[in-house]
Design an enzyme around this catalytic site. Structure first.
Site, PDB file in Angstrom:
ATOM      1  N   CYS A   1      -8.422  -9.883 -29.449  1.00 31.86           N
ATOM      2  CA  CYS A   1      -8.467  -8.439 -29.678  1.00 31.86           C
ATOM      3  C   CYS A   1      -7.067  -7.853 -29.848  1.00 31.86           C
ATOM      4  O   CYS A   1      -6.079  -8.398 -29.370  1.00 31.86           O
ATOM      5  CB  CYS A   1      -9.150  -7.746 -28.507  1.00 31.86           C
ATOM      6  SG  CYS A   1     -10.771  -8.421 -28.101  1.00 31.86           S
TER       7      CYS A   1
ATOM      8  N   ARG B   1      -6.669  -9.210 -35.754  1.00 32.61           N
ATOM      9  CA  ARG B   1      -6.933  -9.848 -34.465  1.00 32.61           C
ATOM     10  C   ARG B   1      -8.391  -9.716 -34.036  1.00 32.61           C
ATOM     11  O   ARG B   1      -8.817 -10.341 -33.063  1.00 32.61           O
ATOM     12  CB  ARG B   1      -6.028  -9.240 -33.384  1.00 32.61           C
ATOM     13  CG  ARG B   1      -4.556  -9.396 -33.640  1.00 32.61           C
ATOM     14  CD  ARG B   1      -3.747  -8.784 -32.513  1.00 32.61           C
ATOM     15  NE  ARG B   1      -3.933  -9.523 -31.280  1.00 32.61           N
ATOM     16  CZ  ARG B   1      -3.149 -10.515 -30.866  1.00 32.61           C
ATOM     17  NH1 ARG B   1      -2.116 -10.886 -31.594  1.00 32.61           N
ATOM     18  NH2 ARG B   1      -3.387 -11.137 -29.738  1.00 32.61           N
TER      19      ARG B   1
ATOM     20  N   HIS C   1     -18.327 -44.695 -45.994  1.00 31.53           N
ATOM     21  CA  HIS C   1     -18.935 -44.883 -44.672  1.00 31.53           C
ATOM     22  C   HIS C   1     -19.814 -43.694 -44.283  1.00 31.53           C
ATOM     23  O   HIS C   1     -19.927 -43.375 -43.096  1.00 31.53           O
ATOM     24  CB  HIS C   1     -17.840 -45.130 -43.626  1.00 31.53           C
ATOM     25  CG  HIS C   1     -17.064 -46.377 -43.881  1.00 31.53           C
ATOM     26  ND1 HIS C   1     -17.480 -47.627 -43.464  1.00 31.53           N
ATOM     27  CD2 HIS C   1     -15.893 -46.580 -44.535  1.00 31.53           C
ATOM     28  CE1 HIS C   1     -16.606 -48.528 -43.842  1.00 31.53           C
ATOM     29  NE2 HIS C   1     -15.629 -47.916 -44.494  1.00 31.53           N
TER      30      HIS C   1
ATOM     31  N   LYS D   1      -9.844 -24.082 -45.353  1.00 32.95           N
ATOM     32  CA  LYS D   1      -9.605 -22.813 -46.042  1.00 32.95           C
ATOM     33  C   LYS D   1     -10.870 -22.321 -46.744  1.00 32.95           C
ATOM     34  O   LYS D   1     -11.206 -21.140 -46.695  1.00 32.95           O
ATOM     35  CB  LYS D   1      -8.477 -22.953 -47.075  1.00 32.95           C
ATOM     36  CG  LYS D   1      -7.098 -23.091 -46.490  1.00 32.95           C
ATOM     37  CD  LYS D   1      -6.508 -21.798 -45.996  1.00 32.95           C
ATOM     38  CE  LYS D   1      -6.551 -21.600 -44.519  1.00 32.95           C
ATOM     39  NZ  LYS D   1      -6.202 -22.566 -43.576  1.00 32.95           N
TER      40      LYS D   1
ATOM     41  N   ASN E   1      -7.418  -7.326 -23.740  1.00 31.82           N
ATOM     42  CA  ASN E   1      -7.499  -8.534 -24.563  1.00 31.82           C
ATOM     43  C   ASN E   1      -7.471  -9.721 -23.612  1.00 31.82           C
ATOM     44  O   ASN E   1      -6.537  -9.866 -22.825  1.00 31.82           O
ATOM     45  CB  ASN E   1      -6.313  -8.606 -25.532  1.00 31.82           C
ATOM     46  CG  ASN E   1      -6.240  -9.934 -26.262  1.00 31.82           C
ATOM     47  OD1 ASN E   1      -7.257 -10.600 -26.475  1.00 31.82           O
ATOM     48  ND2 ASN E   1      -5.040 -10.333 -26.649  1.00 31.82           N
ATOM     49  N   GLY E   2      -8.509 -10.558 -23.662  1.00 33.21           N
ATOM     50  CA  GLY E   2      -8.568 -11.724 -22.768  1.00 33.21           C
ATOM     51  C   GLY E   2      -9.974 -11.922 -22.238  1.00 33.21           C
ATOM     52  O   GLY E   2     -10.939 -11.333 -22.736  1.00 33.21           O
TER      53      GLY E   2
ATOM     54  N   LYS F   1      -7.168 -13.725 -35.991  1.00 35.40           N
ATOM     55  CA  LYS F   1      -5.937 -14.427 -36.343  1.00 35.40           C
ATOM     56  C   LYS F   1      -5.360 -15.218 -35.181  1.00 35.40           C
ATOM     57  O   LYS F   1      -5.042 -16.383 -35.319  1.00 35.40           O
ATOM     58  CB  LYS F   1      -4.906 -13.414 -36.840  1.00 35.40           C
ATOM     59  CG  LYS F   1      -3.600 -14.028 -37.283  1.00 35.40           C
ATOM     60  CD  LYS F   1      -3.782 -14.850 -38.540  1.00 35.40           C
ATOM     61  CE  LYS F   1      -2.496 -15.459 -39.013  1.00 35.40           C
ATOM     62  NZ  LYS F   1      -2.728 -16.390 -40.130  1.00 35.40           N
TER      63      LYS F   1
ATOM     64  N   TRP G   1     -12.550  -8.420 -30.947  1.00 35.70           N
ATOM     65  CA  TRP G   1     -13.221  -9.661 -31.308  1.00 35.70           C
ATOM     66  C   TRP G   1     -14.091 -10.011 -30.111  1.00 35.70           C
ATOM     67  O   TRP G   1     -13.589 -10.274 -29.026  1.00 35.70           O
ATOM     68  CB  TRP G   1     -12.213 -10.772 -31.605  1.00 35.70           C
ATOM     69  CG  TRP G   1     -12.844 -12.020 -32.140  1.00 35.70           C
ATOM     70  CD1 TRP G   1     -13.134 -12.298 -33.439  1.00 35.70           C
ATOM     71  CD2 TRP G   1     -13.271 -13.169 -31.375  1.00 35.70           C
ATOM     72  NE1 TRP G   1     -13.703 -13.549 -33.544  1.00 35.70           N
ATOM     73  CE2 TRP G   1     -13.807 -14.108 -32.293  1.00 35.70           C
ATOM     74  CE3 TRP G   1     -13.248 -13.496 -30.018  1.00 35.70           C
ATOM     75  CZ2 TRP G   1     -14.309 -15.342 -31.897  1.00 35.70           C
ATOM     76  CZ3 TRP G   1     -13.754 -14.728 -29.617  1.00 35.70           C
ATOM     77  CH2 TRP G   1     -14.280 -15.629 -30.559  1.00 35.70           C
TER      78      TRP G   1
ATOM     79  N   GLU H   1     -13.435 -21.124 -44.155  1.00 32.66           N
ATOM     80  CA  GLU H   1     -13.030 -19.912 -43.449  1.00 32.66           C
ATOM     81  C   GLU H   1     -13.321 -18.643 -44.236  1.00 32.66           C
ATOM     82  O   GLU H   1     -13.781 -17.650 -43.668  1.00 32.66           O
ATOM     83  CB  GLU H   1     -11.520 -19.962 -43.146  1.00 32.66           C
ATOM     84  CG  GLU H   1     -11.136 -20.844 -41.991  1.00 32.66           C
ATOM     85  CD  GLU H   1      -9.636 -20.815 -41.761  1.00 32.66           C
ATOM     86  OE1 GLU H   1      -9.211 -20.679 -40.604  1.00 32.66           O
ATOM     87  OE2 GLU H   1      -8.875 -20.945 -42.740  1.00 32.66           O
TER      88      GLU H   1
ATOM     89  N   GLU I   1      -7.216 -29.531 -44.514  1.00 34.08           N
ATOM     90  CA  GLU I   1      -6.781 -28.137 -44.578  1.00 34.08           C
ATOM     91  C   GLU I   1      -7.440 -27.408 -45.741  1.00 34.08           C
ATOM     92  O   GLU I   1      -7.855 -26.255 -45.615  1.00 34.08           O
ATOM     93  CB  GLU I   1      -5.254 -28.080 -44.685  1.00 34.08           C
ATOM     94  CG  GLU I   1      -4.661 -26.697 -44.885  1.00 34.08           C
ATOM     95  CD  GLU I   1      -4.928 -25.725 -43.750  1.00 34.08           C
ATOM     96  OE1 GLU I   1      -4.651 -24.528 -43.937  1.00 34.08           O
ATOM     97  OE2 GLU I   1      -5.425 -26.138 -42.681  1.00 34.08           O
TER      98      GLU I   1
END
Length: 614
Positions: free
Chosen positions: A2, A27, A510, A491, A100-101, A609, A74, A494, A487
């Site tokens: 947050c 955030r 495999h 992307k 935040n937490g 983020k 968030w 996401e 990566e």
């Protein structure tokens, strides 16, 4: 996660809070809210959705006041809705809090408070905390600061909080543990508080970063006072921000992500600036100079990170083992801390994090430090928690990254890892002088070659148009480019919400090969150096099953061009440095597909983020 922001001073607080929340929205953007004190009354407005929804809700209401707090959420405890949005009132509505937490023992605290007659309007752990603080204040008849201190001694978990009181309209009480909090010191007794520097840089360069278990007492017009939860006075350490206002604006780009992709020639250059001299044939990393011998003599290097930083760490594994001949293990920080790892004083742990605040990575650092390991940090944010917890380290100097999907942070991290590996290899003697100089020349040329890669944007846009409606993608790479495949898939997942998986190319046989049909786009990184013939064989295997090949190839390669459906060329470079080039078209591919699908590129659903909670 947050974002929190607060202000006290002579200006109207509301415009400052709203602008700050918009800058912190990366955030978290499940809900937003503000609380303002006017005429000894707390006016609290909050709304599910983005900050613009809050603005619409508050329009026409009393938004006066020169002190206030704001929050963009968030969700952790409690679904995203109006009730669970912050700020939260205490039982009496005399206090309001933003947080935040995660308060881990909130359930037991809540049960105890309910037995004492407290009722709760939300499902959040945060509301429990402000009720607890008021309960302490009422039972002990202490002032608010002391009540916060006592209450925090009962709390298990992570927090960055700011509290206002209608009975003291000149006071902000802040506190921090394992979640970031920075206090900006403005002119004429005004103060700004935020999760990071982005809402503050417009108003002041002078900031204080709270340490864990510190409480900031911010009284309008008075000097900042710090104590810890043991009631010991602390001396504020004022630092100067290095962030510039233009770095957190879009600068004419449609999205922050696109801006940050196009910044990479400069950010890679910034990561190297002052650290390499091609003419003299040297690399100088001042941040780790005192620990270089420790790295050279290490039994092994353990790299801990999460998400994109973990992928950069995988590239780092190839670099250190290939060039410096030091064994490397790459660990998800979130798993490392829970599996009772074997660590000793001869190990070096490299912790990588864009924000420098990643909760799991911080916990991994503390675990490794307790076991005697040497900790080296690689992060982007000056003054962040990881930069303070590590023994030494290097900043990436990539500048603020606002887009939730990391781009320039990845290439900056890989650049710093390349510098570290090359420097250690030279000093250890595991790399010939001619090879070292060759790699140094190539590394110095990477920013120019990234500029060339960005010229492929029109071609990537065309490919994106063809595959924007695909439901699955497969990404394949070998050696240094296996992490790039991971990566690239991340992307796409996401920001476009298309299922994508990255695999070592040889592992396709495999299992994943069962997925391939004429509807399956397969992105293959097939640069000339690094198991080229093997990758060509893998492409043939995909083509035999009617898969669609999108190949990232070395400029001038004709062999893969003959068999691939689509190719994107990258300039030739040393194999160890190819991830800095091959990652660029994959970033552009994910960006354009997401835009074409109507996705929110900068703020993808369910993500934030900076992951500052577990």
């Amino acid at each position: 996660m947050c974002g929190i922001v607060a202000y006290v001073g002579k200006k109207q607080a509301y415009p400052i809070l709203i602008k700050g929340l918009k800058r912190l929205e990366y955030r978290g953007y499940d809900s937003a809210g503000v609380a303002l004190i006017d005429n000894n009354t707390i006016n609290l407005y909050k709304k599910q959705g983005k900050v613009v929804e809050l603005e619409n809700f508050a329009s026409g209401k009393n938004i006066e006041g020169t002190i206030g707090i704001g929050h963009t959420r968030w969700a952790t405890h409690g679904v995203p809705n109006d009730s669970n949005a912050h700020p939260h009132f205490s039982e009496s509505n005399d206090l309001a809090i933003i947080h935040n937490g995660i308060i881990e023992n909130y359930a037991s605290l809540k049960a105890s408070l309910e037995q004492r007659g407290h009722t709760f309007a939300s499902d959040t752990d945060t509301e429990v905390l402000i009720h607890l603080i008021e309960d302490v204040q009422q039972k002990t008849q202490v002032d608010l600061v002391e009540a916060v201190r006592i209450a925090l001694n009962e709390v298990i978990g992570a927090y960055a909080i700011v509290i206002i009181s209608k009975d003291n309209p000149d006071l902000l009480v802040t506190a921090k543990k394992s979640s970031p909090l920075v206090i900006g010191i403005g002119k004429e007794g005004e103060y700004f508080v935020a999760s990071d520097a982005t809402p503050i840089v417009e108003y002041t360069k002078n900031v204080v970063y709270l340490e864990d278990e510190e409480i900031g007492v911010i009284q309008r017009g008075e000097e900042l006072r710090l104590i810890n939860i043991k009631n010991q006075e602390k001396t504020p350490y004022v630092q100067e921000l290095e962030v510039h206002l233009e770095a957190i604006e879009k600068g004419g780009y449609e999205h922050f992500m696109l801006k940050e992709i196009y910044e990479q020639p400069q950010t890679i250059k910034n990561s190297m600036r002052g650290r390499i001299s091609v003419d003299k044939g040297i690399i100088s990393l001042g941040g780790i100079r005192d620990y270089e011998q420790k790295i050279i003599n290490a039994n092994r290097i353990i790299i801990v990170a999460c998400g994109t930083s973990w992928h950069a760490g995988l590239v780092g594994e190839y670099l250190f083992e290939d060039l410096a001949r030091i064994p490397v293990e790459v660990e998800y920080a979130s798993e490392f801390r829970y599996r009772n790892p074997i660590i000793n004083e001869n190990d070096v742990v490299i912790a990588i994090s864009q924000s420098g605040e990643t909760a799991d990575t911080l916990a991994a650092i503390k675990l490794a430090k307790d076991k005697g390991a040497t900790i080296i940090g690689i992060c982007n944010v000056v003054g962040s928690s990881i930069s303070r917890e590590t023994h030494a380290g290097s900043y990436t100097h990539a500048g603020p990254e606002i887009g939730v999907a990391s781009t320039k942070a990845f290439t900056a991290q890989v650049t710093v890892l390349s510098l570290m590996a090359l420097s250690i290899a030279q000093k250890k003697g595991s790399l010939s002088d001619s090879k070292f100089r060759q790699l140094l020349v190539e590394l110095d040329a990477i920013p120019t070659k990234v500029e060339q890669m960005l010229e492929s944007d029109k071609q990537v846009t065309h490919i994106s148009e063809l595959f924007k409606n695909a439901t699955n993608f497969l990404y394949l790479g070998r050696g240094y480019n296996f992490p790039v495949a991971l990566e690239g898939a991340l992307k796409l997942k996401e920001i476009s919400y298309i299922h994508a998986e990255g695999y070592p190319a040889a592992e396709m046989k495999h299992g994943p090969i069962a997925l391939i049909d004429e509807e399956m786009p397969v992105v293959v990184i097939a640069t000339k150096k690094g198991n080229y013939e093997k990758v060509v064989s893998n492409i043939e295997e995909v083509k035999a099953r009617k898969g669609i090949i999108i190949a990232i190839i070395t400029e001038g390669d004709t062999e893969v061009k003959k068999i691939a459906d689509y190719v994107i060329e990258v300039p030739e470079t040393e194999e160890a440095l190819t991830p800095l080039l091959t990652s660029i078209p994959l970033q552009l591919l994910s960006y354009h597909i997401a835009v074409m699908r109507g996705c929110n590129v900068d703020q993808p659903r369910n993500l934030a983020k900076s992951v500052t909670v577990e």
